[in-house]
Write a protein that holds these residues in place. Structure first.
Motif, short mmCIF file in Angstrom:
data_model
loop_
_atom_site.label_atom_id
_atom_site.label_comp_id
_atom_site.label_asym_id
_atom_site.label_seq_id
_atom_site.Cartn_x
_atom_site.Cartn_y
_atom_site.Cartn_z
N THR B 96 -3.52 78.33 16.92
CA THR B 96 -2.12 78.58 16.57
C THR B 96 -1.19 77.65 17.31
O THR B 96 -0.03 77.53 16.94
N SER B 97 -1.65 76.98 18.33
CA SER B 97 -0.77 76.07 19.06
C SER B 97 -0.93 74.65 18.57
O SER B 97 -0.42 73.71 19.17
N TYR B 98 -1.60 74.46 17.45
CA TYR B 98 -1.88 73.14 16.93
C TYR B 98 -0.58 72.40 16.62
O TYR B 98 0.20 72.82 15.78
N GLY B 99 -0.38 71.32 17.33
CA GLY B 99 0.81 70.51 17.07
C GLY B 99 2.09 71.14 17.57
O GLY B 99 3.15 70.64 17.25
N LYS B 100 2.02 72.18 18.37
CA LYS B 100 3.24 72.86 18.80
C LYS B 100 3.46 72.60 20.28
O LYS B 100 2.61 72.86 21.09
N LEU B 101 4.63 72.05 20.59
CA LEU B 101 4.97 71.78 21.98
C LEU B 101 5.70 72.98 22.58
O LEU B 101 6.57 73.55 21.94
N THR B 102 5.34 73.35 23.78
CA THR B 102 6.00 74.44 24.50
C THR B 102 6.74 73.86 25.68
O THR B 102 6.13 73.23 26.55
#
Lengths: 114, 113
Positions: B96-102
């Motif tokens: 679910t964190s694919y390609g997602k910057l935190t």
């Protein structure tokens, strides 16, 4: 020049009203994202979309809605259900789902509820 | 996503090198380290990223330790315009964190004359 355009830059809304923030990109990027930033805080992910007609909730999606009918556009609606909507909203896009080449951000929309 | 730890603030004299540290001890083997910065009331700007080797571009250098548990962003000759919040980010490699910057709270770098 390619980039991301967010409009308007400043937005005032009366309590209880829905408002839509625009985000348009001409970079031909597949993925787009909406973040919220509160004073002195980092960015928190609201929604993201990896491809047209598909999007996923981020960490703080409650009170927000999005659509992705076109590759270039990813509008964010702040609904009356969002309890504390006053914030700085940032839209971003990435060249591919893996975002290996990083994000490109817009210049942001500052929303104030009056 | 791998968690990152950065000092909340740093100071640097104009013309000097600014060295911004980041700890990412839980990083996995295929996760990149990204650095962004945000000047007040603007969108964040990409600076540099790396996996294992040190990287350099026109903006900065990135030094990653051999065990990959920490990195340092180096601005070789800081100017007043480099005053900003600097974010060190390790996005997830999949799921679910694919390609997602935190983005965390980052380091506030203040360059003074």
């Amino acid at each position: 020049d390619g980039g991301i355009t967010q409009s308007p830059k400043y937005l005032f809304r009366k309590e209880g009203q829905n408002v839509t923030l625009s985000c348009e990109q001409n970079l031909n990027h597949d993925a787009m994202y909406w973040y919220r930033q509160d004073p002195g805080q980092g960015l928190r992910l609201i929604y993201y979309s990896q491809i047209v007609n598909d999007f996923q909730k981020g960490d703080i999606a409650e009170g927000y809605s999005v659509s992705r009918e076109k590759k270039e556009s990813f509008p964010l609606t702040v609904t009356s259900a969002q309890k504390n909507p006053t914030a700085f909203y940032l839209c971003a896009s990435s060249i591919e789902r893996q975002a290996l080449y990083g994000y490109t951000f817009g210049s942001g929309t500052r929303l104030t509820v009056v | 996503d791998a968690k990152t730890t950065q000092p909340p603030s740093m100071d640097c004299a104009e013309g000097r090198a600014a060295n911004l540290p980041c700890n990412h001890s839980t990083i996995s083997g295929n996760e990149y380290v990204y650095w962004y910065r945000q000047i007040h009331s603007q969108g964040p700007q990409y600076i540099i990223h790396g996996l294992k080797n040190n990287e350099t571009n026109e903006m900065a250098s990135l030094i990653i330790t051999e065990d990959r548990k920490s990195s340092t962003l180096i601005l070789p000759h800081a100017t007043l315009r480099d005053t900003a919040v600097y974010y060190c980010i390790v996005p997830g490699a999949g799921g679910t964190s694919y390609g997602k910057l935190t983005f965390g709270q980052g380091t506030i770098l203040t360059v003074h004359p």
